[in-house]
Design a protein around this motif. Structure first.
Motif, PDB file in Angstrom:
ATOM      1  N   ASP A 183       0.860  -1.193   0.000  1.00  0.00           N
ATOM      2  CA  ASP A 183       0.000   0.000   0.000  1.00  0.00           C
ATOM      3  C   ASP A 183       0.893   1.239   0.000  1.00  0.00           C
ATOM      4  N   GLY A 184       0.270   2.380  -0.152  1.00  0.00           N
ATOM      5  CA  GLY A 184       1.027   3.624  -0.262  1.00  0.00           C
ATOM      6  C   GLY A 184       1.792   3.993   0.992  1.00  0.00           C
ATOM      7  N   GLU A 185       1.220   3.666   2.138  1.00  0.00           N
ATOM      8  CA  GLU A 185       1.883   3.975   3.412  1.00  0.00           C
ATOM      9  C   GLU A 185       3.195   3.198   3.532  1.00  0.00           C
ATOM     10  N   GLU A 186       3.140   1.911   3.217  1.00  0.00           N
ATOM     11  CA  GLU A 186       4.334   1.059   3.249  1.00  0.00           C
ATOM     12  C   GLU A 186       5.369   1.568   2.233  1.00  0.00           C
ATOM     13  N   ALA A 187       4.891   1.999   1.075  1.00  0.00           N
ATOM     14  CA  ALA A 187       5.786   2.524   0.034  1.00  0.00           C
ATOM     15  C   ALA A 187       6.545   3.744   0.537  1.00  0.00           C
ATOM     16  N   MET A 188       5.842   4.668   1.192  1.00  0.00           N
ATOM     17  CA  MET A 188       6.491   5.888   1.663  1.00  0.00           C
ATOM     18  C   MET A 188       7.522   5.581   2.750  1.00  0.00           C
ATOM     19  N   THR A 189       7.259   4.587   3.589  1.00  0.00           N
ATOM     20  CA  THR A 189       8.224   4.156   4.601  1.00  0.00           C
ATOM     21  C   THR A 189       9.473   3.600   3.931  1.00  0.00           C
ATOM     22  N   LEU A 190       9.283   2.733   2.924  1.00  0.00           N
ATOM     23  CA  LEU A 190      10.421   2.151   2.205  1.00  0.00           C
ATOM     24  C   LEU A 190      11.240   3.226   1.503  1.00  0.00           C
ATOM     25  N   ILE A 191      10.567   4.221   0.918  1.00  0.00           N
ATOM     26  CA  ILE A 191      11.253   5.295   0.195  1.00  0.00           C
ATOM     27  C   ILE A 191      12.128   6.110   1.160  1.00  0.00           C
ATOM     28  N   GLN A 192      11.661   6.290   2.401  1.00  0.00           N
ATOM     29  CA  GLN A 192      12.462   7.019   3.399  1.00  0.00           C
ATOM     30  C   GLN A 192      13.738   6.243   3.739  1.00  0.00           C
ATOM     31  N   GLU A 193      13.636   4.909   3.736  1.00  0.00           N
ATOM     32  CA  GLU A 193      14.787   4.071   4.083  1.00  0.00           C
ATOM     33  C   GLU A 193      15.791   3.977   2.936  1.00  0.00           C
ATOM     34  N   SER A 194      15.286   3.854   1.709  1.00  0.00           N
ATOM     35  CA  SER A 194      16.156   3.690   0.551  1.00  0.00           C
ATOM     36  C   SER A 194      15.420   4.171  -0.699  1.00  0.00           C
ATOM     37  N   VAL A 195      15.926   5.222  -1.315  1.00  0.00           N
ATOM     38  CA  VAL A 195      15.244   5.821  -2.466  1.00  0.00           C
ATOM     39  C   VAL A 195      15.483   4.971  -3.718  1.00  0.00           C
ATOM     40  N   PRO A 196      14.402   4.463  -4.330  1.00  0.00           N
ATOM     41  CA  PRO A 196      14.557   3.668  -5.553  1.00  0.00           C
ATOM     42  C   PRO A 196      14.819   4.573  -6.758  1.00  0.00           C
ATOM     43  N   GLU A 197      15.251   3.966  -7.851  1.00  0.00           N
ATOM     44  CA  GLU A 197      15.416   4.744  -9.076  1.00  0.00           C
ATOM     45  C   GLU A 197      14.104   4.832  -9.849  1.00  0.00           C
ATOM     46  N   LEU A 198      13.254   3.797  -9.652  1.00  0.00           N
ATOM     47  CA  LEU A 198      11.985   3.752 -10.367  1.00  0.00           C
ATOM     48  C   LEU A 198      10.920   3.149  -9.463  1.00  0.00           C
ATOM     49  N   VAL A 199       9.699   3.701  -9.546  1.00  0.00           N
ATOM     50  CA  VAL A 199       8.566   3.162  -8.789  1.00  0.00           C
ATOM     51  C   VAL A 199       7.460   2.804  -9.769  1.00  0.00           C
ATOM     52  N   ILE A 200       7.001   1.556  -9.680  1.00  0.00           N
ATOM     53  CA  ILE A 200       5.825   1.112 -10.442  1.00  0.00           C
ATOM     54  C   ILE A 200       4.681   1.138  -9.441  1.00  0.00           C
ATOM     55  N   LEU A 201       3.662   1.933  -9.748  1.00  0.00           N
ATOM     56  CA  LEU A 201       2.697   2.341  -8.735  1.00  0.00           C
ATOM     57  C   LEU A 201       1.256   2.144  -9.185  1.00  0.00           C
ATOM     58  N   ASP A 202       0.493   1.423  -8.370  1.00  0.00           N
ATOM     59  CA  ASP A 202      -0.949   1.325  -8.585  1.00  0.00           C
ATOM     60  C   ASP A 202      -1.573   2.598  -8.004  1.00  0.00           C
ATOM     61  N   ILE A 203      -2.789   2.924  -8.410  1.00  0.00           N
ATOM     62  CA  ILE A 203      -3.444   4.111  -7.857  1.00  0.00           C
ATOM     63  C   ILE A 203      -4.396   3.741  -6.722  1.00  0.00           C
ATOM     64  N   MET A 204      -5.284   2.793  -6.981  1.00  0.00           N
ATOM     65  CA  MET A 204      -6.298   2.444  -5.981  1.00  0.00           C
ATOM     66  C   MET A 204      -5.724   1.441  -4.979  1.00  0.00           C
ATOM     67  N   MET A 205      -5.380   1.967  -3.785  1.00  0.00           N
ATOM     68  CA  MET A 205      -4.823   1.123  -2.726  1.00  0.00           C
ATOM     69  C   MET A 205      -5.353   1.601  -1.379  1.00  0.00           C
ATOM     70  N   PRO A 206      -5.326   0.700  -0.376  1.00  0.00           N
ATOM     71  CA  PRO A 206      -5.748   1.118   0.968  1.00  0.00           C
ATOM     72  C   PRO A 206      -4.752   2.107   1.580  1.00  0.00           C
ATOM     73  N   LYS A 207      -5.201   2.825   2.586  1.00  0.00           N
ATOM     74  CA  LYS A 207      -4.410   3.781   3.375  1.00  0.00           C
ATOM     75  C   LYS A 207      -4.019   5.022   2.581  1.00  0.00           C
ATOM     76  N   VAL A 208      -3.050   4.896   1.671  1.00  0.00           N
ATOM     77  CA  VAL A 208      -2.589   6.045   0.886  1.00  0.00           C
ATOM     78  C   VAL A 208      -2.608   5.636  -0.583  1.00  0.00           C
ATOM     79  N   ASP A 209      -3.275   6.421  -1.438  1.00  0.00           N
ATOM     80  CA  ASP A 209      -3.363   6.029  -2.858  1.00  0.00           C
ATOM     81  C   ASP A 209      -2.095   6.399  -3.638  1.00  0.00           C
ATOM     82  N   GLY A 210      -2.023   5.887  -4.861  1.00  0.00           N
ATOM     83  CA  GLY A 210      -0.852   6.098  -5.704  1.00  0.00           C
ATOM     84  C   GLY A 210      -0.599   7.553  -6.058  1.00  0.00           C
TER      85      GLY A 210
END
Length: 118
Positions: free
Chosen positions: A33-60
């Protein structure tokens, strides 16, 4: 080695894309979900993100906005079932590099990722 973060709440899509991109030689991280994604991004910034829009908690859309405000160089591909013109436009306006709709061709996705990463 390039880092890719795949964010989708659909387990089958996460598994198949993780397998596909690892096979292509990328280092892959996944978020459900988007919340987990933002946590991971804080830990290690990826070069590319493949992102769904409709997700629980925080959308794409929110994840994309968050990414582009903090890490402008990160490439974003929306991979979503949302296919209306205004939804696509919103994604591109938020800074997405590419907007693909589901169902999608894995061959096309790999090809687009490779061209964005080069």
């Amino acid at each position: 080695m390039s880092n890719i973060l795949i964010v989708d709440d659909e387990p089958n899509i996460l598994l198949s894309l993780e397998f596909l991109f690892k096979k292509e030689g990328y280092k892959v991280f996944i978020a459900r979900d988007g919340e987990e994604a933002m946590t991971l991004i804080q830990e290690s910034v990826p070069e590319l993100v493949i992102l769904d829009i409709m997700m629980p908690k925080v959308d794409g859309y929110e994840v994309c906005k968050y990414l582009k405000q903090r890490h402008k160089g990160v490439k974003v591909i929306f991979l979503t079932a949302k296919s209306k013109t205004q939804e696509i436009q919103k994604g591109l306006d938020l800074g997405a590099d590419l907007y693909l709709t589901k169902p999608f061709s894995t061959k096309e996705l790999v090809s687009k990722v490779k061209s964005l990463m080069s």
